[in-house]
Design a protein around this motif. Structure first.
Motif, mmCIF file in Angstrom:
data_model
loop_
_atom_site.group_PDB
_atom_site.id
_atom_site.type_symbol
_atom_site.label_atom_id
_atom_site.label_comp_id
_atom_site.label_asym_id
_atom_site.label_seq_id
_atom_site.Cartn_x
_atom_site.Cartn_y
_atom_site.Cartn_z
ATOM 1 N N UNK A 217 11.363 -11.001 -5.398
ATOM 2 C CA UNK A 217 11.844 -10.572 -4.039
ATOM 3 C C UNK A 217 10.281 -10.236 -3.683
ATOM 4 N N UNK A 218 10.081 -9.972 -2.726
ATOM 5 C CA UNK A 218 9.276 -9.157 -2.440
ATOM 6 C C UNK A 218 8.504 -7.216 -2.388
ATOM 7 N N UNK A 219 7.672 -7.240 -3.155
ATOM 8 C CA UNK A 219 7.510 -6.123 -3.240
ATOM 9 C C UNK A 219 6.934 -4.804 -3.369
ATOM 10 N N UNK A 220 7.001 -4.011 -2.613
ATOM 11 C CA UNK A 220 5.940 -3.070 -1.511
ATOM 12 C C UNK A 220 5.770 -1.738 -2.842
ATOM 13 N N UNK A 221 4.702 -0.733 -3.869
ATOM 14 C CA UNK A 221 4.513 0.028 -4.455
ATOM 15 C C UNK A 221 3.911 0.756 -3.320
ATOM 16 N N UNK A 222 4.439 2.493 -4.185
ATOM 17 C CA UNK A 222 3.449 3.452 -3.479
ATOM 18 C C UNK A 222 2.911 4.351 -4.054
ATOM 19 N N UNK A 223 1.451 3.747 -3.432
ATOM 20 C CA UNK A 223 0.565 4.182 -4.019
ATOM 21 C C UNK A 223 -0.105 5.810 -3.668
ATOM 22 N N UNK A 224 -0.656 6.103 -2.698
ATOM 23 C CA UNK A 224 -0.743 7.116 -2.068
ATOM 24 C C UNK A 224 -2.363 7.568 -2.695
ATOM 25 N N UNK A 225 -2.541 7.132 -3.880
ATOM 26 C CA UNK A 225 -3.831 8.215 -4.133
ATOM 27 C C UNK A 225 -4.472 6.488 -4.870
ATOM 28 N N UNK A 226 -5.640 6.868 -4.647
ATOM 29 C CA UNK A 226 -6.563 6.412 -6.064
ATOM 30 C C UNK A 226 -7.073 6.352 -7.370
ATOM 31 N N UNK A 265 1.598 0.736 -0.303
ATOM 32 C CA UNK A 265 2.107 2.098 0.991
ATOM 33 C C UNK A 265 1.412 2.786 0.347
ATOM 34 N N UNK A 266 0.536 4.197 1.526
ATOM 35 C CA UNK A 266 0.420 5.078 1.424
ATOM 36 C C UNK A 266 0.574 6.022 2.018
ATOM 37 N N UNK A 267 0.790 7.316 2.245
ATOM 38 C CA UNK A 267 0.928 7.930 2.949
ATOM 39 C C UNK A 267 -0.013 9.148 3.038
ATOM 40 N N UNK A 268 -0.376 9.155 4.576
ATOM 41 C CA UNK A 268 -1.307 10.144 5.012
ATOM 42 C C UNK A 268 -1.119 11.912 4.933
ATOM 43 N N UNK A 269 -1.375 12.489 3.656
ATOM 44 C CA UNK A 269 -1.340 13.817 3.592
ATOM 45 C C UNK A 269 -3.009 14.363 4.448
ATOM 46 N N UNK A 270 -3.060 15.657 5.518
ATOM 47 C CA UNK A 270 -3.938 16.421 5.677
ATOM 48 C C UNK A 270 -4.668 17.113 4.979
ATOM 49 N N UNK A 271 -5.813 16.467 4.029
ATOM 50 C CA UNK A 271 -7.266 17.176 3.746
ATOM 51 C C UNK A 271 -6.440 16.989 2.302
ATOM 52 N N UNK A 297 1.176 5.151 5.929
ATOM 53 C CA UNK A 297 2.039 5.643 6.587
ATOM 54 C C UNK A 297 2.026 6.995 6.958
ATOM 55 N N UNK A 298 1.911 7.757 8.185
ATOM 56 C CA UNK A 298 2.046 9.142 8.830
ATOM 57 C C UNK A 298 2.944 9.752 8.150
ATOM 58 N N UNK A 299 2.502 10.977 7.803
ATOM 59 C CA UNK A 299 3.419 11.539 6.351
ATOM 60 C C UNK A 299 4.347 12.220 7.918
ATOM 61 N N UNK A 307 3.530 20.131 3.420
ATOM 62 C CA UNK A 307 1.854 19.243 3.539
ATOM 63 C C UNK A 307 1.811 19.460 5.043
ATOM 64 N N UNK A 308 1.458 18.679 5.686
ATOM 65 C CA UNK A 308 0.618 17.687 7.150
ATOM 66 C C UNK A 308 0.479 16.747 7.251
ATOM 67 N N UNK A 309 0.598 16.450 7.939
ATOM 68 C CA UNK A 309 0.461 14.717 8.489
ATOM 69 C C UNK A 309 -0.945 14.765 8.984
#
Ligand code: SAH
Ligand code: SF4
Length: 375
Positions: A217-226, A265-271, A297-299, A307-309
């Motif tokens: 099926x379609x795959x989403x990968x939660x990456x969140x960092x480079x 997917x990349x959750x945007x974490x302030x700073x 994704x806005x946190x 953490x904050x968005x």
């Protein structure tokens, strides 16, 4: 019905065929039964009028079609609906219905809690209680689809897309997940195309490889960092399966379906992970290496995360770098804010049986208290 009756929601079609064969019934009878359950939402064998009376009696003696008990139902002003389901022993899991102009998505849970323990995720902060069974995974769709059809007094399909993005890491509950996916795809059940069913994973590499074989099926990968340096503390599973291995698994996954792409997917974490330099690093990591889209994704903050968005302008600047580099990038709209139905807010209620991590239970606003579905 006996107490130890088998819940037929736990079978994909092959499983139901095998079950029916044990009762001395042919394959086409299993197909009829599967269609009654999933296409028509019928739980009472007595109403399955084209099955022989003898089969209906046999089924009534050894089988059941049992939904999860709904603890609460919350409806957002934007049409989003969140259900909290009781899965016993003090555990509860959530499913969220998200209507949009061109689709209607159900976000489904795969575990009570989650053992991965991502820093920015409130499910992760609850710890792990247990895997859901196939029946408990499928029951979320079975209930939501037929409840919405009854409400809208329509026969056609309501839910067009499934995302395994509720509570839990689906690829750490692999044996229960695959038959559930097969039921979502089966033309005798929900008939969804494999592009409309998405498994989201924090990166369980060996299971990505198996999913490609068993049910691509379609795959989403939660990456969140480079980089591993940054991803290790955010997604602890990265220490076991670092980014290079994860991307290899993504490439191999696409080999079976060359026209497809992975959603990162990349959750945007302030700073933390949201600078322009980190966006450039992400481009270097992915561009020309893996066919992909990136979903920023806005946190959704919760106090225990610390953490904050990221501010909106920083999200835009980050997206701009990716778009300029030719990577298709979307910023996820938050939905159901007023009912805490957004990503990572699915706290449910879980008895953490693995560690003493802080529990994040919420007191949902109860708007409806529906009866057990499906009777
Ligand atoms: N365990 C799987 C699927 C469930 S989480 C996974 O991690 O992919 C679904 C998505 O919600 C993941 O991309 C996850 O990173 C994201 N998420 C978790 N907590 C969040 C939060 N507080 N704010 C925004 N997104 C979050
Ligand atoms: Fe588990 Fe996914 Fe939450 Fe991480 S983001 S703790 S893998 S549910």
């Amino acid at each position: 019905m006996t107490d130890n009756a088998t819940n037929l929601l736990g079978f994909d079609l092959d499983g139901l065929v095998a079950f029916c064969q044990q009762l001395g019934e042919k394959r086409f009878r299993a197909i009829q039964l599967y269609r009654w359950i999933h296409q028509r939402g019928v739980a009472d064998f007595g109403l399955m009028t084209d099955l022989a009376k003898s089969l209906r009696d046999k089924l009534a003696g050894c089988a059941k079609v049992e939904a999860l008990r709904v603890l609460t139902e919350q409806r957002s002003a934007d049409g989003t609906i969140k259900w909290l389901f009781d899965v016993g022993a003090g555990d509860a899991v959530e499913a969220v219905f998200i209507p949009e102009d061109d689709r209607a998505t159900l976000c489904i849970s795969s575990q009570a809690g989650c053992a991965v323990g991502c820093r920015f995720c409130s499910t992760g902060h609850q710890g792990f209680s247990r895997n859901l069974s196939t029946a408990e995974i499928v029951a979320q769709l079975w209930f939501a689809e037929h409840q919405l059809r009854r409400e809208r007094q329509r026969d056609e399909r309501v839910i067009s897309n499934i995302v395994m993005m509720g509570m839990g890491e689906p690829l750490q509950n692999y044996s229960a997940l695959v038959p559930a996916l097969k039921t979502f795809l089966d033309d005798h059940a929900y008939g969804l195309s494999r592009r409309r069913v998405t498994v989201s994973t924090s990166g369980v590499v060996p299971m990505i490889e198996r999913l490609q074989q068993d049910c691509p099926v379609a795959l989403a990968v939660s990456l969140h960092a480079p980089s591993d340096l940054l991803r290790d503390p955010l997604v602890p599973l990265n220490r076991k399966y670092p980014i290079a291995e994860l991307l290899d698994a993504c490439r191999a996954y696409l080999a079976a379906a060359p026209r497809d792409f992975i959603t990162f997917e990349y959750c945007m974490l302030d700073g933390v992970n949201d600078s322009v330099e980190q966006a450039r690093e992400l481009v270097r990591l992915l561009k020309g290496k893996v066919p992909c889209k990136i979903n920023l994704i806005p946190f959704n903050p919760f106090p225990a995360s610390g953490l904050t968005c990221s501010p909106r302008e920083r999200v835009q600047a980050f997206a701009e770098v990716l778009i300029q580099a030719g990577i298709v990038t979307t910023v996820r709209k938050t939905r159901g804010d007023d009912i805490d139905a957004a990503c990572g807010q699915l706290a449910g209620e879980v008895q953490d049986r693995t560690n003493a991590s802080q529990r994040m239970t919420r007191a949902p606003i109860v708007l409806h208290r529906p009866q057990r579905a499906g009777s």
